[in-house]
Design a protein around this motif. Structure first.
Motif, short mmCIF file in Angstrom:
data_model
loop_
_atom_site.label_atom_id
_atom_site.label_comp_id
_atom_site.label_asym_id
_atom_site.label_seq_id
_atom_site.Cartn_x
_atom_site.Cartn_y
_atom_site.Cartn_z
N ALA A 87 79.93 -39.81 -9.17
CA ALA A 87 78.94 -39.57 -8.62
C ALA A 87 77.72 -39.43 -9.35
O ALA A 87 77.84 -38.57 -10.26
CB ALA A 87 79.02 -38.29 -7.43
N ALA A 88 76.55 -39.70 -8.98
CA ALA A 88 75.27 -39.44 -9.64
C ALA A 88 74.35 -39.18 -8.80
O ALA A 88 73.94 -40.11 -7.70
CB ALA A 88 75.07 -40.60 -10.46
N VAL A 89 73.82 -38.08 -8.70
CA VAL A 89 73.01 -37.53 -7.51
C VAL A 89 71.30 -37.50 -8.22
O VAL A 89 71.18 -36.97 -9.51
CB VAL A 89 73.39 -36.27 -7.14
N VAL A 90 70.40 -38.08 -7.47
CA VAL A 90 68.97 -37.84 -7.96
C VAL A 90 68.15 -37.56 -6.72
O VAL A 90 68.80 -37.66 -5.66
CB VAL A 90 68.26 -39.22 -8.47
N GLY A 91 66.79 -37.15 -7.02
CA GLY A 91 66.06 -36.93 -5.84
C GLY A 91 65.22 -37.95 -5.60
O GLY A 91 65.10 -38.83 -6.24
N PHE A 92 64.68 -38.23 -4.27
CA PHE A 92 63.57 -39.17 -3.94
C PHE A 92 62.76 -38.78 -2.88
O PHE A 92 62.82 -37.57 -2.30
CB PHE A 92 64.53 -40.44 -3.40
N PRO A 93 61.43 -39.24 -2.84
CA PRO A 93 60.42 -38.60 -2.18
C PRO A 93 60.77 -38.60 -0.63
O PRO A 93 61.50 -39.86 -0.12
CB PRO A 93 59.26 -39.49 -2.21
N HIS A 94 60.74 -37.59 0.02
CA HIS A 94 61.24 -37.41 1.35
C HIS A 94 59.80 -36.76 2.20
O HIS A 94 59.30 -35.82 1.70
CB HIS A 94 62.38 -36.50 1.37
N GLU A 95 59.59 -37.36 3.09
CA GLU A 95 58.40 -37.29 4.19
C GLU A 95 58.34 -35.78 4.29
O GLU A 95 57.41 -34.94 4.41
CB GLU A 95 58.53 -37.81 5.41
N ILE A 96 59.50 -35.08 4.77
CA ILE A 96 59.59 -33.90 5.33
C ILE A 96 59.78 -32.93 4.15
O ILE A 96 59.32 -31.80 4.06
CB ILE A 96 60.44 -33.59 6.57
N LYS A 97 61.04 -33.14 3.76
CA LYS A 97 61.69 -32.34 2.67
C LYS A 97 60.97 -32.19 1.46
O LYS A 97 61.54 -31.29 0.59
CB LYS A 97 63.02 -32.52 2.43
N GLY A 98 59.96 -33.04 0.99
CA GLY A 98 59.46 -33.21 -0.32
C GLY A 98 60.27 -34.01 -1.13
O GLY A 98 59.86 -35.00 -1.51
N GLN A 99 61.57 -33.68 -1.39
CA GLN A 99 62.49 -34.46 -2.03
C GLN A 99 63.75 -34.26 -1.16
O GLN A 99 64.04 -33.28 -0.54
CB GLN A 99 62.89 -33.84 -3.57
N GLY A 100 64.54 -35.68 -1.28
CA GLY A 100 65.65 -35.60 -0.50
C GLY A 100 66.90 -35.97 -1.63
O GLY A 100 66.48 -36.07 -2.85
N ILE A 101 68.16 -35.79 -1.09
CA ILE A 101 69.16 -35.95 -2.05
C ILE A 101 69.69 -37.39 -1.71
O ILE A 101 69.88 -38.06 -0.77
CB ILE A 101 70.22 -34.90 -1.40
N TYR A 102 69.88 -38.04 -2.92
CA TYR A 102 70.13 -39.60 -2.87
C TYR A 102 71.43 -39.48 -4.06
O TYR A 102 71.33 -39.45 -5.12
CB TYR A 102 69.23 -40.51 -3.67
N ALA A 103 72.60 -39.87 -3.18
CA ALA A 103 73.88 -40.09 -4.11
C ALA A 103 74.34 -41.40 -4.42
O ALA A 103 74.52 -42.06 -3.39
CB ALA A 103 74.90 -39.13 -3.25
N TYR A 104 74.70 -41.81 -5.44
CA TYR A 104 75.13 -42.90 -5.89
C TYR A 104 76.71 -42.53 -6.17
O TYR A 104 77.10 -41.50 -6.92
CB TYR A 104 74.94 -43.35 -7.27
N VAL A 105 77.68 -43.25 -5.29
CA VAL A 105 78.96 -42.85 -5.44
C VAL A 105 79.87 -43.91 -5.63
O VAL A 105 79.81 -45.18 -5.10
CB VAL A 105 79.52 -42.19 -3.87
N THR A 106 80.92 -43.68 -6.52
CA THR A 106 81.73 -44.78 -7.20
C THR A 106 83.12 -44.33 -6.42
O THR A 106 83.55 -43.26 -6.74
CB THR A 106 81.83 -44.97 -8.58
N LEU A 107 83.75 -45.21 -5.81
CA LEU A 107 85.08 -44.75 -5.23
C LEU A 107 86.33 -44.98 -5.97
O LEU A 107 86.28 -46.04 -6.91
CB LEU A 107 85.45 -45.47 -3.71
N LYS A 108 87.22 -44.50 -5.82
CA LYS A 108 88.54 -44.68 -6.70
C LYS A 108 89.17 -45.95 -6.21
O LYS A 108 88.97 -46.37 -5.37
CB LYS A 108 89.81 -43.74 -6.35
#
Ligand code: WT7
Length: 662
Positions: free
Chosen positions: A561-582
């Motif tokens: 998994a790789a997690v980054v922030g992205f602009p979010h209207e209310i939270k300022g930054q939201g949590i954006y997760a790229y996920v590779t499954l087994k």
């Protein structure tokens, strides 16, 4: 009266004349003079600022420090040789002059449910509970974990610990069993204080069962908590259970019923620890930021007085939860040190409706209101009617903290909430800094929407380039660092001084590195541009991307998994997760939901990913490093990813774009 308004001129906002007339610091020249003095002669300045407190013994030396790792261990000592006690200064010192004045104004989750606690009553509550702690054999230096909602017992517990020299470690009530367990294990605490449950909006939810689960797991990691105190907040018949473990768990009300109402204070050395508070970093598990007694005391008191221009009799309200540093410094310690009336709010801004903040402001005639940009944005989108139907006449000053405030929200806060009548202080600081470092002084420093403006007394910010060289002059940007200690600074991270040195003092020798980027404009004003490390700021709370990633990969279906922030209207930054499954696992909507739930369970609701993006593969360099720059751009909805030629397999990017929204 025109001069009763905040006035805008060339992009600068000036406080109303009536505000300036009564302000402690009421001109830019006065700020500059005091600032200059604090930098030219820190020992003289901070020696003087420490005069009003009770010192059982005064200091031998105001400041001693080493900020250069190259010259030996990092050390910071303020008021060395002094003896004092935080709780004595917060309560006992005021008893003669303001014993019957309210100290805490408690507003419960449900409108109409409230409590006023005077300084004398607080003294009794704190002494009784301090005696309970002593009865358990808790002594100076022992750690006590506090996992409570925003009820008076939370403040009482902290002050009781400080009274007898125990180190409190408050864990935000929204954290999961797993997160609580980590904090119990790291601090090896001798006691946990919790409650049967808490309210989330209209609903009662358990806390005790989460605490039990945390303690079951901590036991497996070798830390057995011998005693647990349980506050009955919700009570029977509200649909939650409160299992009590024989011999370990006892109710708060039973314990204090028989406790003595006086308890002598433990005189603490200036540098004895006061508390630890865990915060996220760019790597690994959260670290226990450790604050000490005397310097923190002087710093939070002084900043509270000057930044909020606090005057005797003002009603002061900071809407944070005490589980974060904002609550430690600016609901509890700073205000009580100044003999303030500090409002403590158990609920949320949207319950029973989005007008709750202003309802509470009118009810208690709040003079000073301090909140987070994310809360402002959340109520702003519900429309002005929720605000304008309340008078808000008592308000004199507004403040924000936690993240940069976008100019739109700033203007709304100014015009709608403050009726263009209240200066706004945008305060920049961190868990580690203990108190506010960059901020306007409302009667002296004109503001610009989105800028935290100028340093507080004694604070020397600077901007560093990639080589660690100081960027001089104005109209520049760089990494925000601080050149010399201030009294409220953290002294170490609990259990590992090495970690403290690595995280804060190894990037740039001779500087405290904040992890933030900033620019300094033509007027010398600071604008925080956000974190430059792998930390994101979600609703004003710091979240390590590595923490969320490790929660994700602990799910049996996840390979990477790789997690980054992205602009979010209310939270300022939201949590954006790229996920590779087994290999062999199926991508599905249900699994997305499961993964979000899993992260909530591992860390807490504040860590819930907003987006899960299936990633058959992640963009990596030939050495295997994930190129987060590309992931951030994709999360932000951009389509130009810059140079991708150094990727081991550039085609990964195209595949990822195809998977967006799937
Ligand atoms: C990080 C610290 C201590 C306050 C609550 C957060 C960001 C904080 C501001 C502000 C822009 C801000 C920074 C900082 N931050 N205040 N006024 N303007 N950014 O404490 O969890 O320790 O987070 O919050 O990025 O490093 P924290």
């Amino acid at each position: 009266m025109a001069d009763d308004k905040v006035l805008e001129k060339n992009g600068l906002y000036y406080p109303p004349q009536s505000f300036v007339d009564k302000a402690h610091i009421n001109s830019f020249e006065q700020y500059q003079q005091m600032y200059k003095r604090s930098i030219d002669d820190p020992e003289g300045f901070w020696g003087e600022m420490a005069q009003g407190f009770h010192w059982e013994k005064t200091w031998d030396k105001v400041l001693e420090f080493n900020y250069h790792r190259s010259k030996g261990p990092i050390s910071i000592e303020w008021y060395k040789g002094a003896k004092t006690n935080m709780t004595y200064n917060c309560i006992d010192r005021h008893l003669e002059t303001r014993g019957d004045q309210p100290a805490l104004l408690w507003e419960g989750n449900e409108p109409g449910e409230d409590r006023i606690i005077t300084y004398r009553q607080l003294y009794e509550h704190v002494c009784k509970f301090a005696n309970v702690l002593k009865g358990f054999g808790i002594k100076k230096g022992d750690r006590v974990t506090i996992y409570l909602p925003m009820i008076p017992e939370l403040a009482i517990s902290m002050l009781a610990c400080a009274r007898i020299g125990a180190i409190h470690s408050v864990v935000f009530g929204g954290f999961s069993a797993e997160s609580l367990k980590d904090r119990i294990v790291d601090s090896k605490c001798s006691l946990v204080i919790t409650s049967d449950g808490t309210y989330r909006g209209g609903k009662a939810v358990t806390l005790k069962q989460i605490a039990d689960e945390a303690m079951d797991h901590s036991e497996k990691e070798g830390v057995t908590v011998p005693k647990v105190v349980v506050v009955e907040r919700v009570g029977a018949g509200k649909g939650i259970e409160c299992p009590m473990k024989q011999g370990r768990d006892q109710y708060w009300h039973d314990l204090v019923a028989t406790a003595e109402g006086d308890c002598p204070v433990e005189w603490m050395d200036a540098e004895d620890p006061l508390f630890i508070l865990y915060t996220s970093g760019s790597t690994g598990k959260p670290k226990g930021v450790q604050h000490t007694t005397a310097g923190y005391m002087v710093y939070v008191s002084l900043t509270h007085k000057y930044v909020f221009d606090y005057h005797d009799g003002d009603v002061y309200w900071c809407t944070a939860d005490i589980g974060w540093v904002t609550g430690h410094s600016y609901i509890l310690y700073g205000p009580l040190l100044n003999g303030a009336q500090s409002l403590m709010f158990e609920g949320v801004p949207t319950y029973p409706d989005s007008g709750r903040f202003w309802d509470v402001v009118d009810k208690w005639k709040v003079d000073i209101f301090y909140t987070a940009p994310t809360a402002i944005r959340a109520v702003m989108r519900m429309g002005d009617d929720f605000v304008t139907k309340y008078s808000r006449k008592s308000l004199q000053l507004l403040g924000t903290v936690g993240e940069p405030i976008n100019p739109e929200a700033w203007r709304w806060y100014n015009e709608v909430v403050g009726d263009s009548h209240c200066p706004i202080v945008d305060t920049w600081w961190q868990t580690e800094t203990g108190g506010i470092l960059i901020t306007p002084l409302p009667g002296a420093i004109p503001t610009k929407p989105g800028s935290a403006t100028l340093p507080f007394f004694g604070v020397q910010p600077c901007l560093l380039d990639d080589e660690g060289k100081e960027v001089e002059g104005n109209g520049v940007s760089g990494r925000l660092a601080i050149k010399a200690p201030w009294p409220g600074q953290l002294r170490t991270t609990y259990g590992s001084h090495e970690r403290f040195e690595t995280v804060y003092f190894s990037d740039f020798d001779g500087f405290y590195f904040t992890g933030d980027g900033a620019k300094r404009d033509e007027d010398g004003y600071y604008w925080i541009t956000g974190r430059v490390d792998d930390v994101i700021n979600v609703s004003g709370h710091r979240m390590g991307t590595a923490e969320v990633e490790s929660a994700l990969v602990s799910h049996p279906t996840v390979a990477e998994a790789a997690v980054v922030g992205f602009p979010h209207e209310i939270k300022g930054q939201g949590i954006y997760a790229y996920v590779t499954l087994k290999v062999g696992e199926e991508y599905s909507e249900q699994l997305k939901k499961d993964l979000v739930l899993h992260v909530r369970k591992e860390i807490g609701p504040i860590a819930s990913p907003d987006v899960i993006h299936w990633a058959p593969a992640l963009p990596k360099t030939r050495s295997g490093k994930i190129m987060r720059r590309i992931l951030r751009k994709m999360a932000a909805g951009e389509s130009d990813f810059g140079d991708t030629s150094t990727l081991a397999d550039p085609s990964v990017v195209g595949t990822l774009v195809e998977m967006k929204g799937k």
